[in-house]
Design a protein around this motif. Structure first.
Motif, PDB file in Angstrom:
ATOM      1  N   SER A  53      -5.015  38.740   7.416  1.00 27.12           N
ATOM      2  CA  SER A  53      -6.297  39.147   5.916  1.00 27.12           C
ATOM      3  C   SER A  53      -6.088  38.248   4.665  1.00 27.12           C
ATOM      4  O   SER A  53      -6.423  37.134   4.451  1.00 27.12           O
ATOM      5  CB  SER A  53      -5.798  40.546   5.597  1.00 27.12           C
ATOM      6  OG  SER A  53      -6.552  41.521   4.289  1.00 27.12           O
ATOM      7  N   SER A  60      -7.879  38.851  10.980  1.00 27.37           N
ATOM      8  CA  SER A  60      -9.069  40.245   9.555  1.00 27.37           C
ATOM      9  C   SER A  60      -9.211  39.031   8.380  1.00 27.37           C
ATOM     10  O   SER A  60      -8.402  39.380   7.574  1.00 27.37           O
ATOM     11  CB  SER A  60      -8.209  41.201  10.217  1.00 27.37           C
ATOM     12  OG  SER A  60      -7.788  41.970  10.858  1.00 27.37           O
ATOM     13  N   HIS A  95     -10.248  39.578  15.078  1.00 23.43           N
ATOM     14  CA  HIS A  95     -10.759  40.488  13.954  1.00 23.43           C
ATOM     15  C   HIS A  95     -11.996  41.726  14.781  1.00 23.43           C
ATOM     16  O   HIS A  95     -12.260  41.563  16.373  1.00 23.43           O
ATOM     17  CB  HIS A  95     -12.401  39.801  13.750  1.00 23.43           C
ATOM     18  CG  HIS A  95     -12.258  40.134  12.520  1.00 23.43           C
ATOM     19  ND1 HIS A  95     -12.323  39.667  11.243  1.00 23.43           N
ATOM     20  CD2 HIS A  95     -12.827  41.079  11.678  1.00 23.43           C
ATOM     21  CE1 HIS A  95     -12.691  39.787  10.051  1.00 23.43           C
ATOM     22  NE2 HIS A  95     -13.320  41.061  10.452  1.00 23.43           N
ATOM     23  N   ASP A 127     -13.882  46.680  11.752  1.00 20.44           N
ATOM     24  CA  ASP A 127     -13.359  46.722   9.968  1.00 20.44           C
ATOM     25  C   ASP A 127     -14.249  46.897   9.057  1.00 20.44           C
ATOM     26  O   ASP A 127     -15.543  46.245   9.391  1.00 20.44           O
ATOM     27  CB  ASP A 127     -12.652  45.189  10.253  1.00 20.44           C
ATOM     28  CG  ASP A 127     -11.592  44.581   9.190  1.00 20.44           C
ATOM     29  OD1 ASP A 127     -12.118  45.006   8.422  1.00 20.44           O
ATOM     30  OD2 ASP A 127     -11.237  43.715   9.574  1.00 20.44           O
ATOM     31  N   VAL A 167     -13.397  44.717   5.947  1.00 21.35           N
ATOM     32  CA  VAL A 167     -14.157  42.869   6.049  1.00 21.35           C
ATOM     33  C   VAL A 167     -14.639  42.827   7.404  1.00 21.35           C
ATOM     34  O   VAL A 167     -13.932  42.524   8.654  1.00 21.35           O
ATOM     35  CB  VAL A 167     -12.416  41.785   6.009  1.00 21.35           C
ATOM     36  CG1 VAL A 167     -13.228  40.866   6.216  1.00 21.35           C
ATOM     37  CG2 VAL A 167     -11.941  41.968   4.994  1.00 21.35           C
ATOM     38  N   HIS A 196      -9.226  47.288  10.356  1.00 22.65           N
ATOM     39  CA  HIS A 196      -8.649  45.916   9.538  1.00 22.65           C
ATOM     40  C   HIS A 196      -7.311  45.786  10.221  1.00 22.65           C
ATOM     41  O   HIS A 196      -6.329  45.271   9.656  1.00 22.65           O
ATOM     42  CB  HIS A 196      -9.086  45.428   8.323  1.00 22.65           C
ATOM     43  CG  HIS A 196      -8.486  45.441   7.449  1.00 22.65           C
ATOM     44  ND1 HIS A 196      -9.090  43.493   7.524  1.00 22.65           N
ATOM     45  CD2 HIS A 196      -7.615  44.420   6.474  1.00 22.65           C
ATOM     46  CE1 HIS A 196      -9.133  42.812   6.196  1.00 22.65           C
ATOM     47  NE2 HIS A 196      -7.908  43.742   5.807  1.00 22.65           N
TER      48      HIS A 196
END
Length: 286
Positions: free
Chosen positions: A150, A172, A215, A219, A222, A248
């Protein structure tokens, strides 16, 4: 110019400036949600051998970090965490790497956990480099893996662009803080009001090691298209892994995430003989 049009433009301009000033003054509350720990707090994790450390990269700042040890390590993972809480909770994720026989170094940003000091993007970048230099004293760079999750993806990408780690893993990841703001306020010229500069996309242009991006397909914080865009920046070195149905904050709760992690760390290199594949085939010629 028509008076009504002039009035509307004035109101819109004032509104944008007001929102911009609000963003400038309070963006730290959006980007950073720290948990502070008392100096006497003791870190303890089941099935993990954690050593608490602290360093002072510069006057007025102390960075707290955990070093998770394993017997006969293959290397070390420098873990740059997300924007919430502290390494008290994030520390448990070290098990994803210690089980693969890698040590883990995980730091708390300024104002998080036991770390202190004025928090700015430049200061946090210097801090992460300082911790990377500590890792270099323990392992050669071909045994250092930089992992960012993140918000930590920006710091991780920058480290990989400035150094020569074996591998960069982003889970992510954010494209940039500017794009994050503009996703929610598309009418805002966010750049002039940003106090924190963390352009992951820019750093990836200068990364020379393999880049792995993980990812979740679902999500919502994001969106997956962010990872797709990032994967296209340095495509020769990048591979994108999509974890179906993952969001996420729960991507690690899917078995596929851990299968992907094993594949990445095993780093199997497969030679492709182009003459024995369809690489050169084209429907247009038929």
């Amino acid at each position: 110019m028509n008076v009504d049009v002039y009035f509307i433009l004035t109101v819109v301009t004032v509104a944008i400036l007001a929102i911009g000033i609000f963003i400038y003054l309070f963006q730290h509350r959006f980007f950073f949600q720290p948990e502070k720990l008392p100096p006497d707090f003791k870190f303890a994790y089941e099935h993990l051998n954690a050593e608490e450390m602290s360093v002072s990269p510069e006057s007025g700042a102390t960075i707290s970090y955990l070093h998770f040890h394993v017997d006969e390590p293959k290397g070390v993972v420098l873990y740059l965490k997300g924007n919430t809480k502290s390494i008290k909770g994030w520390g448990k994720f070290a098990i994803d790497f210690t089980r693969l026989n890698y040590e883990v170094i995980m730091m708390d940003y300024r104002g998080f956990g036991k770390s202190t000091g004025r928090r700015t993007s430049d200061a946090m970048k210097r801090d992460s480099q300082f911790i990377y230099n500590i890792a270099k004293k323990l392992f050669t760079e071909d045994k250092i893996i930089v992992y960012g999750r993140s918000l930590g993806s920006g710091f991780a990408a920058r480290l990989a662009s400035k150094n020569n780690p074996r591998l960069l893993i982003l889970t992510s990841p954010l494209y940039s803080l500017q794009r994050t703001i503009q996703r929610y306020l598309p009418f805002m010229p966010a750049k002039p009001f940003l106090r924190y500069n963390l352009p992951t996309f820019h750093y990836l242009k200068n990364v020379r090691c393999p880049i792995k991006i993980i990812h979740g397909s679902d999500d919502r914080l994001v969106p997956i298209n962010t990872a797709v865009d990032l994967s296209e920046i340095n495509p020769q070195l990048t591979r994108l892994y999509v974890i179906l149905r993952a969001g996420h904050i729960d991507v690690h709760q899917f078995e596929e995430y851990h299968r992907v992690m094993e594949e990445i760390f095993e780093e199997r290199k497969v030679f492709i003989d182009a003459e024995k594949t369809s690489l050169s085939y084209s429907h247009r010629k038929d």
